[in-house]
Design a protein around this motif. Structure first.
Motif, PDB file in Angstrom:
ATOM      1  N   VAL A 247       0.872  -1.174   0.000  1.00  0.00           N
ATOM      2  CA  VAL A 247       0.000   0.000   0.000  1.00  0.00           C
ATOM      3  C   VAL A 247       0.910   1.224   0.000  1.00  0.00           C
ATOM      4  CG1 VAL A 247      -1.890   1.201   1.132  1.00  0.00           C
ATOM      5  CG2 VAL A 247      -1.741  -1.296   1.279  1.00  0.00           C
ATOM      6  N   HIS A 248       1.101   1.814  -1.175  1.00  0.00           N
ATOM      7  CA  HIS A 248       2.023   2.934  -1.323  1.00  0.00           C
ATOM      8  C   HIS A 248       1.460   4.205  -0.695  1.00  0.00           C
ATOM      9  CE1 HIS A 248       4.156   1.054  -5.067  1.00  0.00           C
ATOM     10  NE2 HIS A 248       4.462   0.466  -3.929  1.00  0.00           N
ATOM     11  N   PRO A 249       2.340   5.113  -0.272  1.00  0.00           N
ATOM     12  CA  PRO A 249       1.844   6.399   0.255  1.00  0.00           C
ATOM     13  C   PRO A 249       1.196   7.218  -0.848  1.00  0.00           C
ATOM     14  CG  PRO A 249       4.228   6.439  -0.003  1.00  0.00           C
ATOM     15  CD  PRO A 249       3.806   5.025  -0.234  1.00  0.00           C
ATOM     16  N   ARG A 250       0.267   8.057  -0.452  1.00  0.00           N
ATOM     17  CA  ARG A 250      -0.401   8.924  -1.425  1.00  0.00           C
ATOM     18  C   ARG A 250       0.567  10.007  -1.881  1.00  0.00           C
ATOM     19  NH1 ARG A 250      -4.176  13.326  -1.905  1.00  0.00           N
ATOM     20  NH2 ARG A 250      -3.802  13.996   0.233  1.00  0.00           N
ATOM     21  N   SER A 345       6.297  12.357  -2.911  1.00  0.00           N
ATOM     22  CA  SER A 345       5.833  13.186  -4.033  1.00  0.00           C
ATOM     23  C   SER A 345       6.993  13.915  -4.694  1.00  0.00           C
ATOM     24  CB  SER A 345       4.788  14.193  -3.532  1.00  0.00           C
ATOM     25  OG  SER A 345       3.652  13.531  -3.021  1.00  0.00           O
ATOM     26  N   ILE A 346       7.887  14.495  -3.889  1.00  0.00           N
ATOM     27  CA  ILE A 346       9.038  15.201  -4.458  1.00  0.00           C
ATOM     28  C   ILE A 346       9.950  14.218  -5.186  1.00  0.00           C
ATOM     29  CG2 ILE A 346      11.067  16.584  -3.905  1.00  0.00           C
ATOM     30  CD1 ILE A 346       9.526  17.730  -1.550  1.00  0.00           C
ATOM     31  N   SER A 347      10.156  13.042  -4.595  1.00  0.00           N
ATOM     32  CA  SER A 347      10.990  12.033  -5.249  1.00  0.00           C
ATOM     33  C   SER A 347      10.369  11.575  -6.556  1.00  0.00           C
ATOM     34  CB  SER A 347      11.204  10.840  -4.304  1.00  0.00           C
ATOM     35  OG  SER A 347      11.883  11.228  -3.127  1.00  0.00           O
ATOM     36  N   ALA A 348       9.056  11.372  -6.563  1.00  0.00           N
ATOM     37  CA  ALA A 348       8.384  10.928  -7.783  1.00  0.00           C
ATOM     38  C   ALA A 348       8.490  11.983  -8.881  1.00  0.00           C
ATOM     39  CB  ALA A 348       6.925  10.609  -7.484  1.00  0.00           C
ATOM     40  N   GLN A 349       8.313  13.265  -8.528  1.00  0.00           N
ATOM     41  CA  GLN A 349       8.428  14.324  -9.521  1.00  0.00           C
ATOM     42  C   GLN A 349       9.847  14.415 -10.075  1.00  0.00           C
ATOM     43  OE1 GLN A 349       5.889  16.151 -10.662  1.00  0.00           O
ATOM     44  NE2 GLN A 349       7.229  17.231 -12.117  1.00  0.00           N
ATOM     45  N   GLU A 353      11.152  13.728 -13.997  1.00  0.00           N
ATOM     46  CA  GLU A 353      11.917  14.714 -14.746  1.00  0.00           C
ATOM     47  C   GLU A 353      13.310  14.218 -15.106  1.00  0.00           C
ATOM     48  OE1 GLU A 353      11.905  18.277 -12.462  1.00  0.00           O
ATOM     49  OE2 GLU A 353       9.753  18.636 -12.720  1.00  0.00           O
ATOM     50  N   GLU A 354      13.599  12.955 -14.767  1.00  0.00           N
ATOM     51  CA  GLU A 354      14.844  12.285 -15.147  1.00  0.00           C
ATOM     52  C   GLU A 354      16.078  13.010 -14.605  1.00  0.00           C
ATOM     53  OE1 GLU A 354      14.849  11.774 -19.340  1.00  0.00           O
ATOM     54  OE2 GLU A 354      13.224  10.302 -19.328  1.00  0.00           O
ATOM     55  N   LYS A 355      15.957  13.501 -13.392  1.00  0.00           N
ATOM     56  CA  LYS A 355      17.104  14.094 -12.712  1.00  0.00           C
ATOM     57  C   LYS A 355      17.751  13.057 -11.807  1.00  0.00           C
ATOM     58  CE  LYS A 355      15.364  18.836 -12.552  1.00  0.00           C
ATOM     59  NZ  LYS A 355      14.102  18.609 -13.258  1.00  0.00           N
ATOM     60  N   GLU A 356      18.977  13.332 -11.435  1.00  0.00           N
ATOM     61  CA  GLU A 356      19.619  12.464 -10.456  1.00  0.00           C
ATOM     62  C   GLU A 356      18.922  12.637  -9.110  1.00  0.00           C
ATOM     63  OE1 GLU A 356      23.911  12.106 -10.311  1.00  0.00           O
ATOM     64  OE2 GLU A 356      24.045  13.317 -12.139  1.00  0.00           O
ATOM     65  N   SER A 370      14.068   2.176 -10.525  1.00  0.00           N
ATOM     66  CA  SER A 370      12.793   2.360 -11.204  1.00  0.00           C
ATOM     67  C   SER A 370      11.782   2.890 -10.191  1.00  0.00           C
ATOM     68  CB  SER A 370      12.297   1.042 -11.829  1.00  0.00           C
ATOM     69  OG  SER A 370      12.118   0.053 -10.826  1.00  0.00           O
ATOM     70  N   PHE A 371      10.635   3.303 -10.698  1.00  0.00           N
ATOM     71  CA  PHE A 371       9.655   3.975  -9.847  1.00  0.00           C
ATOM     72  C   PHE A 371       9.055   3.034  -8.814  1.00  0.00           C
ATOM     73  CE2 PHE A 371       5.419   5.636  -8.903  1.00  0.00           C
ATOM     74  CZ  PHE A 371       5.718   6.950  -8.577  1.00  0.00           C
ATOM     75  N   ARG A 372       8.733   1.807  -9.226  1.00  0.00           N
ATOM     76  CA  ARG A 372       8.039   0.888  -8.320  1.00  0.00           C
ATOM     77  C   ARG A 372       8.871   0.518  -7.099  1.00  0.00           C
ATOM     78  NH1 ARG A 372       5.378  -4.397 -10.858  1.00  0.00           N
ATOM     79  NH2 ARG A 372       4.010  -2.779 -11.691  1.00  0.00           N
ATOM     80  N   PRO A 373      10.156   0.119  -7.242  1.00  0.00           N
ATOM     81  CA  PRO A 373      10.943  -0.170  -6.028  1.00  0.00           C
ATOM     82  C   PRO A 373      11.090   1.033  -5.106  1.00  0.00           C
ATOM     83  CG  PRO A 373      12.007  -1.094  -7.971  1.00  0.00           C
ATOM     84  CD  PRO A 373      10.913  -0.217  -8.462  1.00  0.00           C
ATOM     85  N   MET A 374      11.148   2.229  -5.662  1.00  0.00           N
ATOM     86  CA  MET A 374      11.261   3.416  -4.825  1.00  0.00           C
ATOM     87  C   MET A 374      10.007   3.592  -3.967  1.00  0.00           C
ATOM     88  SD  MET A 374      12.134   7.354  -5.932  1.00  0.00           S
ATOM     89  CE  MET A 374      10.617   7.566  -6.872  1.00  0.00           C
TER      90      MET A 374
END
Length: 472
Positions: A247-250, A345-349, A353-356, A370-374
């Protein structure tokens, strides 16, 4: 055959029973493992003894050679343990604590009544024995189901329901009597009634798991249960193993205006040279393989030989998201969940944006492959009860990303200005540092502690507005 989705309850009396059953299975597995180890050691000793005596022979002789090693007290003990685990214990385990109490009272009444010739005690004993016999009839027989547990998805966001199904099929050529199916979900248990199934017939039940909080829920196992109305005996068989539900955070998407302050297009020049970048460095002679778009034609015409532009590599934006997960800095669970959602949310954005990106907490670092493991790692974040100096958050950011261009520290309401300043002093010189204080129901406010921008917000929906205020 199907039914409408049913919601899994949040509490159940069978949760303790499921835990007890799991504990019994672990004990039985440990005892079986010890017995197997003893048998292997006996076989090894017997083989070594035959080797010393010069005996050789087929595999049958090895089995016969094991027989003497199984004699004596050790062999007797192993046979008793094996008999108990395979034959006796499964039968006795069917009787519930209430059933054992009734059986004990019935036995005492039979003994006292027959010994003392008291008719009343014999009547009581008979009255207690009859329910035990009827309960045994309820649990007799063996069902051969084929059960499938299927989750529509193994990852959902807080507030959305996870839908799944349990399919119970009869793979045999005979009818199977009705039974009850139990599905464990975390500490809760859902129950479904399976009707009489004819040969090759199946029954499907849909269920929905409410996800009110961020968590990793274990869905399963699926068990078929037979018991009597008085709960004197209970027989259950596990058919499908458990599955994990994250259950991922909103999170909220940040628009371009809100995330623009993180952009660092020109970056910081480095000493590495490149043939393609945005920072011009010098001209050099053309080499085979160079892109002709970088040919400087004016210099080529003047010198009479091909000259190409040489560029200096720039550093891309590197955003660090440091989440404060010290329990002493939060007044409630809701504030900590808000902080996790803000950091996610900040990490997802930043990821989109393909930043480090370097996201971390005091005790862990989130994966960014990748997004899912994060998001899975953010689901596992928990509060730390121990006391840790807050300046270590800034020190860890400096160690993990010494070339970071922006550091976002997401903190709780009880984080003091002195602690924030101490953490900011550990960051590399020139980095843009922002602290986001998560205070329940607070209005968006902006302040500063030295070179550290501090913004306060009270809900996840105001994150974009808070970041726009920092970007001004």
């Amino acid at each position: 055959m199907s039914s409408q989705p049913s919601s899994v309850p949040t509490d159940t009396a069978d949760a303790k029973s499921a835990k007890a059953e799991a504990k019994k299975r672990r004990r039985a597995a440990a005892a079986e493992s010890r017995a197997g180890s003893r048998r292997e050691r006996r076989r090894a000793r017997a083989a070594a003894k035959r080797a010393r005596e010069g005996q050789t022979g087929p595999a049958e002789e090895t089995t016969q050679g094991d027989a003497p090693a199984s004699t004596g007290w050790a062999g007797l003990r192993d046979r008793v343990v094996e008999l108990w685990m395979r034959r006796i214990h499964p039968v006795l385990d069917v009787v519930s604590p209430v059933g054992w109490a009734v059986a004990g009272v019935a036995a005492a009444c039979w003994i006292a009544g027959l010994t003392l010739h008291v008719t009343e005690l014999n009547v009581v004993a008979l009255a207690l024995t009859v329910p035990l016999v009827i309960a045994a009839l309820f649990v007799l027989g063996k069902a051969n189901y084929k059960v499938t547990l299927d989750l529509q998805t193994h990852r959902v966001v807080v507030g959305t329901r996870a839908v799944g199904r349990v399919e119970v099929a009869n793979p045999t050529q005979r009818d199977i009597l009705p039974s009850r199916i139990e599905l464990a979900v975390g500490q809760a248990t859902a129950q479904f009634l399976v009707p009489r199934l004819a040969a090759a017939q199946s029954h499907e039940e849909l269920f929905a798991v409410p996800t009110k909080r961020r968590a990793v829920l274990v869905v399963g196992p699926v068990r078929s249960v037979r018991d009597d109305p008085l709960s004197l005996m209970r027989r259950q068989v596990t058919w499908a193993k458990e599955q994990e539900l994250f259950v991922h955070p909103r999170t909220v998407r940040l628009d371009e205006a809100a995330s623009g302050f993180l952009r660092d297009l020109e970056g910081t020049p480095s000493s590495d040279l490149s043939s393609s970048d945005i920072a011009f460095h010098a001209l050099r002679d053309y080499a085979p393989g160079d892109d002709r778009r970088h040919v400087h034609w004016r210099t080529t015409a003047r010198t009479g030989k091909l000259m190409v532009r040489q560029f200096e590599e720039t550093r891309r934006s590197h955003v660090v998201v440091a989440l404060d997960n010290l329990a002493e800095h939060y007044a409630s669970e809701e504030e900590f969940e808000l902080a996790v959602s803000v950091a996610a949310s900040i990490s997802a954005q930043t990821f989109r944006e393909e930043k480090e990106l370097t996201p971390f907490t005091f005790d862990a670092r989130q994966r960014t492959a990748s997004f899912r493991p994060m998001m899975d790692d953010y689901t596992l974040v928990e509060q730390l009860k121990e006391r840790i100096s807050f300046h270590e958050l800034g020190q860890k950011a400096s160690d993990l990303a010494p070339n970071a261009s922006a550091v976002m520290m997401v903190v709780g309401p009880h984080t003091t200005a002195r602690e924030l300043n101490a953490a900011a002093n550990q960051l590399p010189i020139g980095v843009m540092a922002v602290a986001i204080r998560c205070v329940e129901d607070a209005e968006v406010q902006r302040s500063a502690i030295g070179s550290l921008d501090v913004v306060t917000l009270g809900s996840l929906d105001t994150l974009a507005r808070a970041l726009r205020a920092v970007g001004r």
